[in-house]
Each structure stands twice: as structure tokens, then as C-alpha cells.
Scaffold this motif. Structure first.
Motif, PDB file in Angstrom:
ATOM      1  N   UNK A  27       0.752  -1.561  -0.101  1.00  0.00           N
ATOM      2  CA  UNK A  27      -0.078  -0.470   0.143  1.00  0.00           C
ATOM      3  C   UNK A  27       0.800   1.329  -0.210  1.00  0.00           C
ATOM      4  N   UNK A  28       1.862   1.468   0.879  1.00  0.00           N
ATOM      5  CA  UNK A  28       2.841   2.581   0.923  1.00  0.00           C
ATOM      6  C   UNK A  28       3.351   2.468  -0.620  1.00  0.00           C
ATOM      7  N   UNK A  29       3.823   1.740  -1.037  1.00  0.00           N
ATOM      8  CA  UNK A  29       3.982   1.643  -2.253  1.00  0.00           C
ATOM      9  C   UNK A  29       2.963   2.408  -3.367  1.00  0.00           C
ATOM     10  N   UNK A  30       1.957   2.294  -3.816  1.00  0.00           N
ATOM     11  CA  UNK A  30       0.898   2.390  -4.708  1.00  0.00           C
ATOM     12  C   UNK A  30       0.629   3.890  -3.328  1.00  0.00           C
ATOM     13  N   UNK A  31       0.955   4.175  -2.377  1.00  0.00           N
ATOM     14  CA  UNK A  31       0.447   5.827  -2.386  1.00  0.00           C
ATOM     15  C   UNK A  31       1.269   6.732  -2.530  1.00  0.00           C
ATOM     16  N   UNK A  32       2.924   6.062  -2.726  1.00  0.00           N
ATOM     17  CA  UNK A  32       3.500   7.199  -2.707  1.00  0.00           C
ATOM     18  C   UNK A  32       4.179   7.415  -3.953  1.00  0.00           C
ATOM     19  N   UNK A  33       3.958   6.059  -5.040  1.00  0.00           N
ATOM     20  CA  UNK A  33       3.634   6.369  -6.284  1.00  0.00           C
ATOM     21  C   UNK A  33       2.815   7.248  -7.135  1.00  0.00           C
ATOM     22  N   UNK A  34       1.723   7.262  -6.404  1.00  0.00           N
ATOM     23  CA  UNK A  34       0.510   8.379  -6.599  1.00  0.00           C
ATOM     24  C   UNK A  34       0.849   9.227  -6.738  1.00  0.00           C
ATOM     25  N   UNK A  35       1.475  10.021  -5.499  1.00  0.00           N
ATOM     26  CA  UNK A  35       1.862  10.903  -5.080  1.00  0.00           C
ATOM     27  C   UNK A  35       3.366  11.820  -5.676  1.00  0.00           C
ATOM     28  N   UNK A  36       3.705  10.756  -6.041  1.00  0.00           N
ATOM     29  CA  UNK A  36       4.871  11.030  -7.519  1.00  0.00           C
ATOM     30  C   UNK A  36       4.091  11.351  -8.810  1.00  0.00           C
ATOM     31  N   UNK A  37       3.402  11.186  -9.833  1.00  0.00           N
ATOM     32  CA  UNK A  37       2.938  11.078 -10.501  1.00  0.00           C
ATOM     33  C   UNK A  37       1.520  12.178 -10.528  1.00  0.00           C
ATOM     34  N   UNK A  38       1.296  12.354  -9.588  1.00  0.00           N
ATOM     35  CA  UNK A  38       0.448  13.210  -9.245  1.00  0.00           C
ATOM     36  C   UNK A  38       1.562  15.092  -9.443  1.00  0.00           C
ATOM     37  N   UNK A  39       2.990  14.902  -8.723  1.00  0.00           N
ATOM     38  CA  UNK A  39       3.858  16.577  -9.043  1.00  0.00           C
ATOM     39  C   UNK A  39       4.359  15.982  -9.981  1.00  0.00           C
ATOM     40  N   UNK A  40       4.358  14.685 -11.111  1.00  0.00           N
ATOM     41  CA  UNK A  40       5.120  14.698 -12.167  1.00  0.00           C
ATOM     42  C   UNK A  40       3.746  15.402 -13.542  1.00  0.00           C
ATOM     43  N   UNK A  41       2.583  15.361 -13.387  1.00  0.00           N
ATOM     44  CA  UNK A  41       1.793  15.976 -13.712  1.00  0.00           C
ATOM     45  C   UNK A  41       1.908  18.184 -14.433  1.00  0.00           C
ATOM     46  N   UNK A  42       3.373  18.379 -13.072  1.00  0.00           N
ATOM     47  CA  UNK A  42       3.283  19.463 -12.790  1.00  0.00           C
ATOM     48  C   UNK A  42       4.285  20.171 -14.074  1.00  0.00           C
ATOM     49  N   UNK A  43       4.622  19.420 -14.859  1.00  0.00           N
ATOM     50  CA  UNK A  43       5.918  19.440 -15.683  1.00  0.00           C
ATOM     51  C   UNK A  43       5.629  19.859 -17.248  1.00  0.00           C
TER      52      UNK A  43
END
Length: 187
Positions: A49-65
Motif C-alpha cells: 500500500x505504501x508503494x501505491x501511495x508513494x507512486x501516486x503522490x509522485x505521479x501526480x507531482x510529475x503532472x506539473x512538468x
């Protein structure tokens, strides 16, 4: 190997290892998945679950590119995790489907990347609100390293529960130079 090729290799490794991890986890009874084994996120299920949460957080951050990667559109539809220990599901089948979706997004995103995208400075705030400005390529390196770190913990948890993950070496995905340089039809 170029930085971009390395990141794409890591995206492939991510998918390959998550498949192995979830396949091995599926061999365990639910009680073993949820058993607190003293890991940072407690159980195997907590770590997944942590890996899913962390990946989701990062992927959402990457949308700012500013490149506005098409593959990341799916990340915008995902709920922002409230914490790094957010629980997406206690049901492995549901978590597996979510993981596969994320891995598809990650692979498609890696395929869209261009060398120039790696030089962008990403501005973001940590889950504790600390502002950062980091080179995008370096953040991607962290993204994949973080996954590898916690999958290592998960593989130990699987071993403690009696499940064998098998070979996990990145080396298995690296092309053998002799195969690459062989004339067509010689293998």
C-alpha cells in the motif's frame, strides 16, 4: 547507456518486479499478508500500500512538468493519498489491479520522456509541506530507487512468510552484449 535509456530500463524493471511481487503475495493466506512483521509499514500489505501511495503522490507531482505527458492524465484522476501509509485496499486482488494500472502509467510515461524533459526543475512540496526544487531526471532516479528499496523490504517479508520471489536482479533485464552483436540468425 543514456540517462533516458536507464530510466526506461527502470520502468520495465518496476513492472517486472511488481508482477513477481504480487504473484508471490497471492500464494499467501490473507493473514500472512496482513501479519505485522516489524517492517517500516508493518506488514507486506502495508508495504504494498505504501508503494501505491508513494507512486501516486509522485505521479501526480510529475503532472506539473510543462511537457504535459499524456500518460500522466490517468494520475490526475487518482485521489491524492493523505499520507505515505494510506491504505488503498486490504484486498490483494483490488490492490493488484491498482498496481497494474499504475505500472502501465509509469511505463507509458517513461516511453514519452525526452532528454530535454530531464533538465526541467520540478517544484513540489513534500508530504510534510517542505518545498523543494530538483532536477526532473534526478527526481525520477529517486522515484525508481524508492520502489526498489521498498520492494527489497517486501521480498524479505515474503521470505519470512515462506514465499519465494525468485530472481530479482535488474541484471536479468539488461541485454547481453554478445546477443546484441551477434549476426542475425546466429542464435
Amino acid at each position: 547507456m543514456s540517462e533516458l535509456s536507464h530510466l526506461r530500463l527502470m520502468a520495465g524493471y518496476n513492472t517486472w518486479m511488481n508482477q513477481k511481487l504480487y504473484d508471490a503475495a497471492a500464494t499467501l493466506p490473507p493473514g500472512e499478508l496482513a501479519a505485522d512483521r516489524g517492517a517500516f509499514f508493518g506488514s507486506l500489505l502495508g508495504t504494498l500500500n505504501h508503494l501505491v501511495a508513494a507512486d501516486t503522490i509522485w505521479l501526480r507531482r510529475f503532472t506539473a512538468h510543462p511537457a504535459r505527458f499524456d500518460a500522466l492524465e490517468a494520475a490526475l484522476a487518482l485521489a491524492q493519498p493523505g499520507a505515505l501509509n494510506a491504505v488503498y485496499s486490504d484486498d490483494l486482488a483490488t490492490l493488484t489491479r491498482h498496481r497494474r494500472m499504475l505500472d502501465g502509467v509509469i511505463s507509458a510515461f517513461a516511453a514519452e520522456l525526452a532528454d530535454r524533459d530531464l533538465e526541467h526543475v520540478l517544484h513540489y512540496a513534500s508530504t510534510k509541506g517542505v518545498a523543494s526544487q530538483k532536477r526532473f531526471g534526478d527526481v525520477l532516479l529517486h522515484f525508481f530507487n524508492h520502489q526498489t528499496h521498498h520492494r527489497g523490504q517486501a521480498s524479505t517479508l515474503l521470505s519470512q512468510a515462506g514465499a519465494d520471489l525468485g530472481v530479482t536482479d535488474l541484471l536479468m533485464l539488461i541485454e547481453n552484449v554478445a546477443d546484441r552483436d551477434a549476426p542475425p540468425g546466429s542464435s
